[in-house]
Write an enzyme that holds these catalytic residues in place. Structure first.
Site, PDB file in Angstrom:
ATOM      1  N   HIS A 161       0.819  -1.224   0.000  1.00 19.15           N
ATOM      2  CA  HIS A 161       0.000   0.000   0.000  1.00 19.15           C
ATOM      3  C   HIS A 161       0.855   1.278   0.000  1.00 19.15           C
ATOM      4  CE1 HIS A 161      -3.613  -2.292   0.486  1.00 19.15           C
ATOM      5  NE2 HIS A 161      -3.290  -2.749   1.676  1.00 19.15           N
ATOM      6  N   ASP A 196      -2.750 -10.499  -2.428  1.00 21.75           N
ATOM      7  CA  ASP A 196      -3.242 -10.056  -1.123  1.00 21.75           C
ATOM      8  C   ASP A 196      -4.750  -9.749  -1.215  1.00 21.75           C
ATOM      9  OD1 ASP A 196      -1.890  -8.586   1.565  1.00 21.75           O
ATOM     10  OD2 ASP A 196      -3.783  -7.682   0.916  1.00 21.75           O
TER      11      ASP A 196
END
Lengths: 346, 346
Positions: A161, A196
């Protein structure tokens, strides 16, 4: 492909974020040091031994991240600690609307500038752990550059992220992007496959304008799931990178079958791209028993995901740990993926 | 100029934000309903009577704000209340880096999209108070359109940090921008002078590309003060608006003298612009005893500020209440400004 080692170091366990924000409520943060122990158990179960990464300095990190951001990460906690009555960890509050205005001098405002959300507190040990997490990624890339067919870095905190100059979603340094840049010392093109539960928005943004790195992510639909603003199928890259980003948002609760269908399409596109090397952003939080409860992948599902990835391409591969949160099966899910990837029984 | 009325309604006192974030710590929110009582005391001291605003509908508000944002403000609390275990008020968490991507469906993400910071919780009464606060501003503008030389709206919550589609700094609807747009039904050009302690970043952004509205703000230097990302002298407008925005950042702790020097320069620029009407964004938090302790203006200083503004231009003027937080002198400071503006003794 067989991997003997898991790259990891105790430095990565020092970072201890106590809380994060869920629907306005401060909650216990699941990105805990114990994750490393659980994942190491899984790695041992898969027959791997621990190898410590070396200190690679800031060079490999600055290939991906802005110097100003790195300075912020390194010194923010110390600067923050001078503020009387401040919280125990650097916390963002106000965020810029555009990023091309003046860069504020205050660490409070810099926190908002360099963080997308409230899940990346910076405490006394955060920088040390983030740095070693990145070096674990570099070390795994080095092993592959030195001739290993595949290597696994147990990176913690995770990275996918984090963008070039922003932390977000428990991530500070983008380990899989750093590994990719390191591989590109030798290889001309790399594909990154992110499995993910959450869209790899940081990775996407870093390579969004490039055609030498194909970024592919399979994740829960962001319309009502973190990271909300990114991960849509409409995001396909821009400029020279147009067509080199591919997102597979899956409906909440999707099971093995739906995930494997998306994976097959993802692998097709990657084969077509024909990269010299592959980086797997290996989150294990798509698991049906993960605290985030976004998708419903089983332990056998992770084994099959490993089999299909390992069987699809016979190219040097670096596996980078991303999410996956405390639950009884976390280690087993890693072992299931690894054994599948190596085409062995669980 | 003499004003007989203060425009205000009890609807504006219902909004009760309980907390905001200061250096990572949740603190008591000073933007309390009692501010209205304190300011009404001051208005009475200045000889004004209360007049209730009318309901002007959404028309005057949609001249300034995006429809999507208005929908969000109106319905966010109700949508948020369906989330199990959520906080009592809509709270932002993740913020977009750019605003041109997909608009997420989740109210959690929309909160981050529509809020710059953590100081604008939306509770059950927020929309009602924000709406009536805007209508008070419209009502004061109407009074001026109807022939009054000047009118004062006791707007609460305040507005100058709100942009076309974002709340911030206790502000939801930009009351002074809405009053300005309303005045422009008749007047071709308007100047907005913002004397609040904090830079009027919302107002600036709304008119940044326009040459028919001159925006001028005097405030504490944002390098280490809210709103951090805006309020620099380098921000002078863009496109057609180049040269039509003027910021006077003052060093922390600046006193009457420094403020009045900046005010004289501001008024010079406004006279040169020669607007048909004037809007004053009247914050009283530059006061030496205000809880925010950013500047050190005295009660006499506010009187002198009123005198200089009132004496500089003989044009229709709408005064919009912005900040100014609970302290013993809040009402007196309003009375001091108003009496100065009307060129009377305190």
């Amino acid at each position: 492909m067989s991997m003997k080692c898991v790259v990891s170091t105790e430095h990565q366990q020092k970072h201890y974020p106590e809380s994060f924000l869920v629907n306005g409520i401060t909650q216990d943060n699941p990105e805990k040091p114990v994750r490393v122990d659980m994942l190491l158990d899984g790695a041992k179960k898969a027959g791997m031994e621990i190898i410590e990464p070396l200190n690679y300095g800031l060079g490999p990190i600055l290939r991906i991240h802005d110097e100003r951001y790195i300075d912020f990460l390194e010194y923010a906690y110390k600067r923050w600690s001078y503020i009387e009555g401040a919280a125990d960890a650097v916390t963002p509050n106000i965020h810029p609307v555009e990023r091309n205005g003046e860069y504020p001098a205050s660490v409070v405002a810099q926190a908002g500038f360099h963080m997308t959300d409230a899940s990346c507190p910076i405490s006394t040990d955060t920088w040390e752990s983030a740095l070693w997490s990145a070096w674990s990624a570099v070390h795994a890339a080095e092993m592959v550059l030195d001739g290993d067919k595949a290597a696994y870095a147990l990176c913690r905190p995770p990275g996918h992220h984090a963008s070039a100059d922003m932390a977000g979603g428990f991530c500070y340094l983008n380990n899989n992007a750093i590994a990719t840049a390191h591989l590109m010392k030798k290889y001309k093109s790399v594909a990154i496959l992110d499995v993910d539960l959450h869209h790899g928005n940081g990775t996407q943004s870093i390579f969004y304008h490039r055609s030498d790195v194909l970024t592919v992510s399979i994740h829960a639909d962001p319309r009502r799931f973190y990271p909300f603003f990114w991960g849509y199928a409409s995001e396909t890259g821009d400029g020279a990178g147009a067509g080199y980003n591919l997102n597979f948002p899956l409906p909440r609760g999707s099971n093995d079958e739906a995930f494997l269908d998306a994976l097959d399409s993802a692998l097709e596109r990657i084969k077509e791209f024909s990269p010299n090397a592959l980086v797997i952003a290996l989150g294990l939080d798509a698991f049906e028993g993960d605290p985030f409860a976004g998708l419903a992948i089983t332990t056998n599902g992770f084994h099959e995901i490993g089999i299909r990835i390992g069987g699809a391409l016979d190219i040097p591969t670096v596996i980078i740990q991303e999410g996956g949160y405390p639950c009884n099966e976390l280690g087993s899910n890693l072992a299931a993926f690894i054994s599948g990837f190596e085409n062995r029984l669980i």
